[in-house]
Design a protein around this motif. Structure first.
Motif, PDB file in Angstrom:
ATOM      1  N   UNK A   1     -10.320  -4.935  11.418  1.00  0.00           N
ATOM      2  CA  UNK A   1     -10.806  -6.269  11.039  1.00  0.00           C
ATOM      3  C   UNK A   1     -10.420  -6.586   9.597  1.00  0.00           C
ATOM      4  N   UNK A   2     -10.568  -5.644   8.689  1.00  0.00           N
ATOM      5  CA  UNK A   2     -10.210  -5.902   7.284  1.00  0.00           C
ATOM      6  C   UNK A   2      -8.724  -6.186   7.141  1.00  0.00           C
ATOM      7  N   UNK A   3      -7.906  -5.557   7.976  1.00  0.00           N
ATOM      8  CA  UNK A   3      -6.461  -5.719   7.872  1.00  0.00           C
ATOM      9  C   UNK A   3      -5.990  -7.040   8.468  1.00  0.00           C
ATOM     10  N   UNK A   4      -6.568  -7.430   9.594  1.00  0.00           N
ATOM     11  CA  UNK A   4      -6.045  -8.568  10.345  1.00  0.00           C
ATOM     12  C   UNK A   4      -6.972  -9.770  10.377  1.00  0.00           C
TER      13      UNK A   4
ATOM     14  N   UNK B   1      -9.572  -6.723  19.835  1.00  0.00           N
ATOM     15  CA  UNK B   1      -8.730  -7.077  18.688  1.00  0.00           C
ATOM     16  C   UNK B   1      -8.840  -8.569  18.376  1.00  0.00           C
ATOM     17  N   UNK B   2      -8.797  -9.392  19.406  1.00  0.00           N
ATOM     18  CA  UNK B   2      -8.890 -10.838  19.207  1.00  0.00           C
ATOM     19  C   UNK B   2     -10.228 -11.226  18.566  1.00  0.00           C
ATOM     20  N   UNK B   3     -11.309 -10.616  19.053  1.00  0.00           N
ATOM     21  CA  UNK B   3     -12.631 -10.934  18.510  1.00  0.00           C
ATOM     22  C   UNK B   3     -12.763 -10.451  17.066  1.00  0.00           C
ATOM     23  N   UNK B   4     -12.215  -9.288  16.770  1.00  0.00           N
ATOM     24  CA  UNK B   4     -12.273  -8.765  15.406  1.00  0.00           C
ATOM     25  C   UNK B   4     -11.467  -9.636  14.448  1.00  0.00           C
TER      26      UNK B   4
ATOM     27  N   UNK C   1       0.842  -1.206   0.000  1.00  0.00           N
ATOM     28  CA  UNK C   1       0.000   0.000   0.000  1.00  0.00           C
ATOM     29  C   UNK C   1       0.872   1.249   0.000  1.00  0.00           C
ATOM     30  N   UNK C   2       0.523   2.271  -0.771  1.00  0.00           N
ATOM     31  CA  UNK C   2       1.311   3.502  -0.780  1.00  0.00           C
ATOM     32  C   UNK C   2       1.227   4.269   0.526  1.00  0.00           C
ATOM     33  N   UNK C   3       0.159   4.022   1.276  1.00  0.00           N
ATOM     34  CA  UNK C   3       0.005   4.672   2.578  1.00  0.00           C
ATOM     35  C   UNK C   3      -0.842   3.769   3.458  1.00  0.00           C
ATOM     36  N   UNK C   4      -0.415   3.565   4.693  1.00  0.00           N
ATOM     37  CA  UNK C   4      -1.174   2.737   5.633  1.00  0.00           C
ATOM     38  C   UNK C   4      -1.808   3.599   6.708  1.00  0.00           C
ATOM     39  N   UNK C   5      -3.038   3.253   7.077  1.00  0.00           N
ATOM     40  CA  UNK C   5      -3.724   3.964   8.151  1.00  0.00           C
ATOM     41  C   UNK C   5      -3.177   3.522   9.494  1.00  0.00           C
ATOM     42  N   UNK C   6      -3.259   4.450  10.455  1.00  0.00           N
ATOM     43  CA  UNK C   6      -2.896   4.101  11.824  1.00  0.00           C
ATOM     44  C   UNK C   6      -1.398   4.055  12.036  1.00  0.00           C
ATOM     45  N   UNK C   7      -1.006   3.598  13.205  1.00  0.00           N
ATOM     46  CA  UNK C   7       0.400   3.504  13.565  1.00  0.00           C
ATOM     47  C   UNK C   7       0.737   2.098  14.009  1.00  0.00           C
TER      48      UNK C   7
ATOM     49  N   UNK D   1      -5.404   3.436  16.690  1.00  0.00           N
ATOM     50  CA  UNK D   1      -5.078   4.327  15.591  1.00  0.00           C
ATOM     51  C   UNK D   1      -5.929   4.143  14.356  1.00  0.00           C
ATOM     52  N   UNK D   2      -6.775   3.108  14.327  1.00  0.00           N
ATOM     53  CA  UNK D   2      -7.699   2.871  13.220  1.00  0.00           C
ATOM     54  C   UNK D   2      -9.036   2.413  13.792  1.00  0.00           C
ATOM     55  N   UNK D   3     -10.137   2.572  13.058  1.00  0.00           N
ATOM     56  CA  UNK D   3     -11.437   2.089  13.542  1.00  0.00           C
ATOM     57  C   UNK D   3     -11.480   0.568  13.584  1.00  0.00           C
TER      58      UNK D   3
END
Length: 318
Positions: A306-309, A265-268, A186-192, A299-301
């Motif tokens: 969930x979409x990322x991980x 995070x685990x549930x997502x 990705x050219x830019x990633x959301x969050x940290x 740092x992200x919704x």
């Protein structure tokens, strides 16, 4: 833009070194003008992981570069070589833009380049960087920090984020996006990097909170208060706060919130539960409350996380 010089020496991490070579080496097809002149600079042949590397130039070449890249430093408990530190400092004093990748920040800090500045490094080493160099303001959550002439990145893949940021500054977003597509990133990633940090419970010990931690983790869906925790630990709220600060480095409420976020995070990652269900299961009450605390902490919704991980919860077709 001109010359990009990679400072190489024994003890560098090969991933960050190779990544920088890939970004600043071959020019993307969309570039019609000048690109970077990449130079590998070291005092002698070096061992980088399992690889042997022959530098093109000595470390004195750094002082004539426009941009100096310092890859990750493998053993952060050891001081980096004095000749490397001196060469990086000299390059900055000569006007070079200096960027560190991952734990390369320890080299920049040793050279004094981060004094009075905000910086980052791999989240597993941020506490060590802050302790060893108290004049540096260490931000453990971001992917990279741009101070103009001095830049630092977080760990591993965040080095790519910083390198693409440099290309974007020098050549514009279109070229940076083209390069990102070629590299399939990705050219830019959301969050940290906060979204990648693990937050384990302190290891069992003989401290007064040893029995409290597992009790709380089994009841994250309940509206627990500091008074509830103090009652369970059989101590006053003030005494509980002192023990929490000693054992975890934070307050009871902040620790509890961290555990709720980690459970979310685990549930997502592992379920199809709705955001409302995740909020209820983690004691957040409502999806609005979960989104507010999750976004502030990670740092992200939650939806983006969930979409990322998202892990596959059932076998797919072979």
């Amino acid at each position: 833009m001109g010359t990009v010089a990679l400072a190489v020496t024994d003890g560098m991490l090969h991933f960050e070194l190779a990544l920088a070579c890939e970004v600043f080496g071959p020019a993307p097809a969309a570039v019609t003008g000048s690109w970077y002149d990449l130079a590998l600079c070291g005092s002698a042949a070096v061992r980088v992981g399992r690889f042997r590397l022959e530098p093109d130039h000595g470390l004195d070449r750094l002082a004539r570069a426009d941009t100096v890249i310092v890859p990750g430093w493998a053993d952060t408990e050891q001081d980096p070589p004095a000749d490397l530190v001196d060469a990086v400092r000299a390059a900055h004093e000569a006007g070079a833009r200096v960027a560190s990748l991952c734990t390369g920040a320890f080299v920049l800090a040793a050279a004094g380049l981060l004094d009075g500045r905000r910086a980052t490094t791999h989240w597993a080493h941020t506490e060590a960087l802050a302790a060893r160099y108290p004049r540096v303001t260490v931000d453990p959550d971001v992917l990279y920090v741009d101070n103009g002439s001095v830049l630092t990145s977080a760990g591993k893949a965040a080095a790519m984020d910083l390198c693409l940021h440099l290309v974007r500054l020098d050549h514009g977003s279109s070229i940076a996006n083209t390069l990102a597509r070629r590299l399939v990133v990705p050219p830019h990633r959301d969050g940290g990097q906060a979204q990648f940090v693990t937050t384990p419970v302190p290891a069992p010990d003989n401290h007064p909170l040893a029995e409290l931690f597992p009790w709380v983790l089994e009841r994250l869906d309940e509206p627990l208060t500091v008074a509830d925790l103090a009652r369970r630990a059989r101590m006053s709220s003030r005494n509980l706060g002192r023990h929490f600060r000693s054992v975890t480095g934070t307050t009871p409420l902040q620790w509890l919130l961290t555990q709720r976020i980690r459970h979310a995070q685990e549930l997502l990652e592992t379920t199809d539960d709705s955001i409302d269900s995740v909020a209820a299961a983690t004691g957040m009450g409502t999806a609005t409350t979960l989104r507010r605390h999750f976004n502030r902490t990670v740092g992200v919704p939650p939806d983006t996380y969930r979409r990322t991980f998202r892990a596959r919860t059932r076998p797919g077709p072979e």
